[in-house]
Motif scaffolding. Sequence first.
Motif, PDB file in Angstrom:
ATOM      1  N   LEU A   1      46.394  58.411  20.538  1.00 21.35           N
ATOM      2  CA  LEU A   1      46.956  57.365  19.671  1.00 21.35           C
ATOM      3  C   LEU A   1      48.239  56.759  20.231  1.00 21.35           C
ATOM      4  O   LEU A   1      48.851  55.902  19.587  1.00 21.35           O
ATOM      5  N   ASN A   2      48.660  57.221  21.403  1.00 26.33           N
ATOM      6  CA  ASN A   2      49.882  56.731  22.047  1.00 26.33           C
ATOM      7  C   ASN A   2      51.106  56.937  21.153  1.00 26.33           C
ATOM      8  O   ASN A   2      51.990  56.078  21.049  1.00 26.33           O
ATOM      9  N   SER A   3      51.161  58.095  20.501  1.00 26.01           N
ATOM     10  CA  SER A   3      52.283  58.416  19.625  1.00 26.01           C
ATOM     11  C   SER A   3      53.388  59.105  20.414  1.00 26.01           C
ATOM     12  O   SER A   3      53.125  59.920  21.305  1.00 26.01           O
ATOM     13  N   GLY A   4      54.636  58.787  20.071  1.00 17.55           N
ATOM     14  CA  GLY A   4      55.752  59.429  20.738  1.00 17.55           C
ATOM     15  C   GLY A   4      55.850  60.909  20.463  1.00 17.55           C
ATOM     16  O   GLY A   4      56.473  61.651  21.226  1.00 17.55           O
ATOM     17  N   ALA A   5      55.235  61.380  19.383  1.00 17.77           N
ATOM     18  CA  ALA A   5      55.269  62.808  19.048  1.00 17.77           C
ATOM     19  C   ALA A   5      54.454  63.653  20.021  1.00 17.77           C
ATOM     20  O   ALA A   5      54.585  64.882  20.024  1.00 17.77           O
ATOM     21  N   SER A   6      53.650  63.026  20.851  1.00 19.08           N
ATOM     22  CA  SER A   6      52.778  63.777  21.753  1.00 19.08           C
ATOM     23  C   SER A   6      53.568  64.625  22.735  1.00 19.08           C
ATOM     24  O   SER A   6      53.115  65.698  23.141  1.00 19.08           O
ATOM     25  N   VAL A   7      54.765  64.187  23.135  1.00 21.32           N
ATOM     26  CA  VAL A   7      55.530  64.934  24.131  1.00 21.32           C
ATOM     27  C   VAL A   7      55.982  66.289  23.582  1.00 21.32           C
ATOM     28  O   VAL A   7      56.094  67.265  24.335  1.00 21.32           O
ATOM     29  N   ALA A   8      56.245  66.380  22.272  1.00 25.82           N
ATOM     30  CA  ALA A   8      56.604  67.675  21.677  1.00 25.82           C
ATOM     31  C   ALA A   8      55.417  68.625  21.703  1.00 25.82           C
ATOM     32  O   ALA A   8      55.551  69.807  22.049  1.00 25.82           O
TER      33      ALA A   8
ATOM     34  N   ASP B   1      52.966  55.943  40.654  1.00 27.94           N
ATOM     35  CA  ASP B   1      54.099  55.823  39.721  1.00 27.94           C
ATOM     36  C   ASP B   1      53.642  55.641  38.272  1.00 27.94           C
ATOM     37  O   ASP B   1      54.226  54.857  37.514  1.00 27.94           O
ATOM     38  N   GLY B   2      52.612  56.371  37.890  1.00 27.81           N
ATOM     39  CA  GLY B   2      52.149  56.304  36.512  1.00 27.81           C
ATOM     40  C   GLY B   2      52.851  57.348  35.662  1.00 27.81           C
ATOM     41  O   GLY B   2      53.736  58.071  36.121  1.00 27.81           O
ATOM     42  N   THR B   3      52.459  57.431  34.399  1.00 30.00           N
ATOM     43  CA  THR B   3      53.009  58.433  33.491  1.00 30.00           C
ATOM     44  C   THR B   3      51.925  58.918  32.554  1.00 30.00           C
ATOM     45  O   THR B   3      50.981  58.176  32.239  1.00 30.00           O
ATOM     46  N   LEU B   4      52.064  60.140  32.139  1.00 28.07           N
ATOM     47  CA  LEU B   4      51.055  60.760  31.281  1.00 28.07           C
ATOM     48  C   LEU B   4      50.944  60.075  29.937  1.00 28.07           C
ATOM     49  O   LEU B   4      49.908  60.170  29.273  1.00 28.07           O
ATOM     50  N   PHE B   5      51.966  59.333  29.528  1.00 25.40           N
ATOM     51  CA  PHE B   5      52.006  58.782  28.178  1.00 25.40           C
ATOM     52  C   PHE B   5      51.686  57.295  28.107  1.00 25.40           C
ATOM     53  O   PHE B   5      51.794  56.696  27.038  1.00 25.40           O
TER      54      PHE B   5
ATOM     55  N   PHE C   1      48.005  67.699  20.240  1.00 25.41           N
ATOM     56  CA  PHE C   1      48.495  66.923  21.381  1.00 25.41           C
ATOM     57  C   PHE C   1      47.477  65.880  21.826  1.00 25.41           C
ATOM     58  O   PHE C   1      47.829  64.731  22.125  1.00 25.41           O
ATOM     59  N   LEU C   2      46.223  66.279  21.872  1.00 29.96           N
ATOM     60  CA  LEU C   2      45.185  65.358  22.323  1.00 29.96           C
ATOM     61  C   LEU C   2      45.087  64.144  21.402  1.00 29.96           C
ATOM     62  O   LEU C   2      44.973  63.000  21.868  1.00 29.96           O
ATOM     63  N   VAL C   3      45.156  64.371  20.092  1.00 27.46           N
ATOM     64  CA  VAL C   3      45.067  63.270  19.133  1.00 27.46           C
ATOM     65  C   VAL C   3      46.269  62.343  19.259  1.00 27.46           C
ATOM     66  O   VAL C   3      46.129  61.122  19.315  1.00 27.46           O
ATOM     67  N   THR C   4      47.474  62.907  19.303  1.00 26.34           N
ATOM     68  CA  THR C   4      48.677  62.069  19.404  1.00 26.34           C
ATOM     69  C   THR C   4      48.740  61.337  20.736  1.00 26.34           C
ATOM     70  O   THR C   4      49.221  60.206  20.804  1.00 26.34           O
ATOM     71  N   LEU C   5      48.239  61.973  21.798  1.00 25.30           N
ATOM     72  CA  LEU C   5      48.212  61.295  23.093  1.00 25.30           C
ATOM     73  C   LEU C   5      47.238  60.133  23.078  1.00 25.30           C
ATOM     74  O   LEU C   5      47.534  59.045  23.596  1.00 25.30           O
TER      75      LEU C   5
END
Length: 328
Positions: free
Chosen positions: A246-253, A166-170, A240-244
């Motif tokens: 950094l745990n940024s919400g923009a990563s999903v876009a 039950d994990g998540t990619l983010f 995407f890799l950088v925002t992921l």
Amino acid sequence: MVNAGLLWQNAFYIGNSLGAVLYGVEIVLFYQTWRALGRSQRGSQDPRHRQTIKVFRLFSTIFLLLTTTFIVAQIIFGDQMWIIHHDYAGGMEKYYADHASVWYQTLALGAMVLLQLSSDGFLIYRFYFVWKDYLITRWVLVVPCALWTATVAFGTLLCFYCSVLDGTLFSGPAANIGVAYFAVAITLNILVTSLSYIQVRTRGQRSQEQPNCGISRQLFGAASFIVEPALPRAIIGLAFLVTLALNSGASVAFLSLYVMLTCVCPQISVLHVALEFVSKQELETTITPIGSPTSVRPPMAIFNPKNVRRDSVLSCITFFEKPYLGLV
């Protein structure tokens, strides 16, 4: 709790919208590819050529099916979160935290991983044919194949953490695995594209020395075309890799764009080769031996019309075709 605040939700909505646009582009590319491959197959009796067409059709179909699975799952999740459960206790952030591992989200994650592996497998397939005429081919393939194997391992772990645990990619351990997975995949993409570009450019320079074969410009253009479809995917993948990380919400876009480009970019390459197949067959049917009453002059943009023999023209086509994307 999963960081699914306002930034994340806006990015998720924008990513789904842009992904839908790219999905429409993919459908058009898929149709045009099958149409061109069908025209090429009807005019060919070469079993190797027909086998190549089957491979291209297989890759194209896999790309479309996996992309459809991903985009439909994302749209369904957005509909569930914002429309059907708009009054969910705790808000949309709580809804995502409680349903991030719902079955169709897990299915979308699996489709994303399989799409990545298929696209990278196509890159390695193309890379092999670019280098196949050299004795060091087996050693050149070692690093790309090792990186592809690593993406299989990381992708499997990512699906396991997101579905079973039950994990998540983010967020959490799955996010750390995701960073490693995408880092290896992007490295593989950049490495294979760069080596293919270098090899085709080198062949282009050598082709200048061949008499009656004025295709160096086409090979230089092919080298550029190898890079151009891969460049947007690499740029979005790095974003995407950088925002992921950094745990940024923009990563999903960036994730939605990256997944769609993972499909669209190789599909563009397949379509271009399919069109080259058709052009080659049309040229073969129009060129006749010099001196024949029905002889046709080759286009000046590709061949030197002075004292060009039919066998030299077709050898030039083969020289151009083989290193381009591994057609046969």
